[in-house]
Write a protein that holds these residues in place. Structure first.
Motif, PDB file in Angstrom:
ATOM      1  N   TYR A 103      20.983 -21.338  34.283  1.00 28.79           N
ATOM      2  CA  TYR A 103      20.775 -20.766  32.953  1.00 28.79           C
ATOM      3  C   TYR A 103      19.555 -21.399  32.286  1.00 28.79           C
ATOM      4  O   TYR A 103      18.664 -20.695  31.784  1.00 28.79           O
ATOM      5  CB  TYR A 103      22.022 -20.958  32.087  1.00 28.79           C
ATOM      6  CG  TYR A 103      21.758 -20.657  30.623  1.00 28.79           C
ATOM      7  CD1 TYR A 103      21.982 -19.384  30.107  1.00 28.79           C
ATOM      8  CD2 TYR A 103      21.243 -21.640  29.769  1.00 28.79           C
ATOM      9  CE1 TYR A 103      21.690 -19.097  28.781  1.00 28.79           C
ATOM     10  CE2 TYR A 103      20.956 -21.352  28.435  1.00 28.79           C
ATOM     11  CZ  TYR A 103      21.184 -20.094  27.949  1.00 28.79           C
ATOM     12  OH  TYR A 103      20.885 -19.809  26.638  1.00 28.79           O
ATOM     13  N   TYR A 116      21.854 -25.560  27.323  1.00 29.48           N
ATOM     14  CA  TYR A 116      23.227 -26.049  27.497  1.00 29.48           C
ATOM     15  C   TYR A 116      23.240 -27.311  28.347  1.00 29.48           C
ATOM     16  O   TYR A 116      22.488 -27.436  29.318  1.00 29.48           O
ATOM     17  CB  TYR A 116      24.089 -24.980  28.170  1.00 29.48           C
ATOM     18  CG  TYR A 116      24.489 -23.856  27.242  1.00 29.48           C
ATOM     19  CD1 TYR A 116      25.504 -24.015  26.309  1.00 29.48           C
ATOM     20  CD2 TYR A 116      23.831 -22.627  27.297  1.00 29.48           C
ATOM     21  CE1 TYR A 116      25.869 -22.983  25.457  1.00 29.48           C
ATOM     22  CE2 TYR A 116      24.184 -21.586  26.447  1.00 29.48           C
ATOM     23  CZ  TYR A 116      25.207 -21.777  25.530  1.00 29.48           C
ATOM     24  OH  TYR A 116      25.560 -20.760  24.676  1.00 29.48           O
ATOM     25  N   ASN A 122      33.561 -18.873  28.701  1.00 28.27           N
ATOM     26  CA  ASN A 122      33.159 -17.489  29.017  1.00 28.27           C
ATOM     27  C   ASN A 122      31.834 -17.388  29.762  1.00 28.27           C
ATOM     28  O   ASN A 122      31.279 -16.286  29.883  1.00 28.27           O
ATOM     29  CB  ASN A 122      33.107 -16.614  27.760  1.00 28.27           C
ATOM     30  CG  ASN A 122      34.448 -16.528  27.058  1.00 28.27           C
ATOM     31  OD1 ASN A 122      35.493 -16.531  27.706  1.00 28.27           O
ATOM     32  ND2 ASN A 122      34.439 -16.479  25.733  1.00 28.27           N
ATOM     33  N   ALA A 123      31.313 -18.519  30.262  1.00 32.25           N
ATOM     34  CA  ALA A 123      30.162 -18.446  31.153  1.00 32.25           C
ATOM     35  C   ALA A 123      30.577 -17.766  32.453  1.00 32.25           C
ATOM     36  O   ALA A 123      31.687 -17.979  32.954  1.00 32.25           O
ATOM     37  CB  ALA A 123      29.624 -19.837  31.436  1.00 32.25           C
ATOM     38  N   LEU A 137      26.788 -14.764  29.751  1.00 30.76           N
ATOM     39  CA  LEU A 137      27.738 -15.339  28.803  1.00 30.76           C
ATOM     40  C   LEU A 137      28.194 -14.231  27.868  1.00 30.76           C
ATOM     41  O   LEU A 137      27.374 -13.521  27.283  1.00 30.76           O
ATOM     42  CB  LEU A 137      27.056 -16.457  28.010  1.00 30.76           C
ATOM     43  CG  LEU A 137      27.851 -17.127  26.896  1.00 30.76           C
ATOM     44  CD1 LEU A 137      29.073 -17.837  27.469  1.00 30.76           C
ATOM     45  CD2 LEU A 137      26.969 -18.101  26.128  1.00 30.76           C
TER      46      LEU A 137
END
Length: 208
Positions: A103, A116, A122-123, A137
């Motif tokens: 990411y 991050y 919820n990734a 996400l």
């Protein structure tokens, strides 16, 4: 580095978003109230951000920013879920460090993207069969992040992640300057619902 929700200056009040300084060298000034000069307020805030290590500083909020060059326009976009075409791609939740690394690599050049240190709730990774094609996400009814890991698979990444959202309408936020993403959402039929926020370079046109 901690953000400063209230940063008082002689010319007004602002919030300073400093959490991206260690990762992207960026700081954000959100002007709350101007007592005197907007340029003076921004200059005082920018000097603090520079002292904190920021190399790039952006400003938004209350005030007339016509003297400041635009950095990015963040657009609200959405589509009714039933209008999206089918796909074999699917999203699977993950909490792996690999998601974090991929990411951050994919979003390093995207305006105003968050960095991050650990995978948020919820990734997801996106798969087509056994092949991992992307990541993303989902937060409630919003596609908060979408990135393909294979060239040309952005559409399937969006559609695979969209299956995670149960709302009748799917929303997302996209930087207007992220032209590849904007073209993809245009092709899929996402409407442009308005400008959520415009960020400007903290130096005025005359100072740059």
């Amino acid at each position: 580095m901690k953000d400063l929700p209230i940063f008082p200056c002689a010319d007004g009040l602002a919030s300073l978003i400093l959490c991206e300084i260690p990762y992207r060298g960026e700081a954000y000034i959100l002007v709350r109230t101007v007592f005197g000069s907007l340029a003076g307020l921004v200059r005082q805030c920018a000097n603090f951000c520079k002292d904190a290590g920021a190399k790039h500083i952006y400003v938004s909020g209350e005030g007339d920013f016509s003297a400041f060059p635009v950095y990015t326009r963040l657009l609200d976009r959405s589509i009714e879920t039933v209008l999206l075409p089918p796909t074999e791609a699917r999203a699977e939740p993950t909490g792996s460090d690999e998601w974090v690394a991929l990411y951050n690599e994919r979003f390093r050049s995207v305006p105003c993207a968050k960095t991050y240190r650990e995978a948020p709730e919820n990734a997801c990774f996106v798969y087509d069969g056994e092949t991992r094609i992307g990541l993303g996400l989902c937060i409630e009814d919003e596609l908060a992040a979408v990135a393909s890991l294979e060239h040309g698979r952005g559409k399937d990444c969006v559609l695979g992640l969209a299956k995670q959202i149960k709302s009748p309408r799917i929303r997302l936020l996209c930087a207007e300057e992220n032209t590849a993403a904007m073209r993809l959402y245009d092709r899929l039929g996402f409407s442009v619902d308005g400008v959520r926020r415009i960020w400007y370079h903290a130096a005025t046109k005359g100072e740059r």
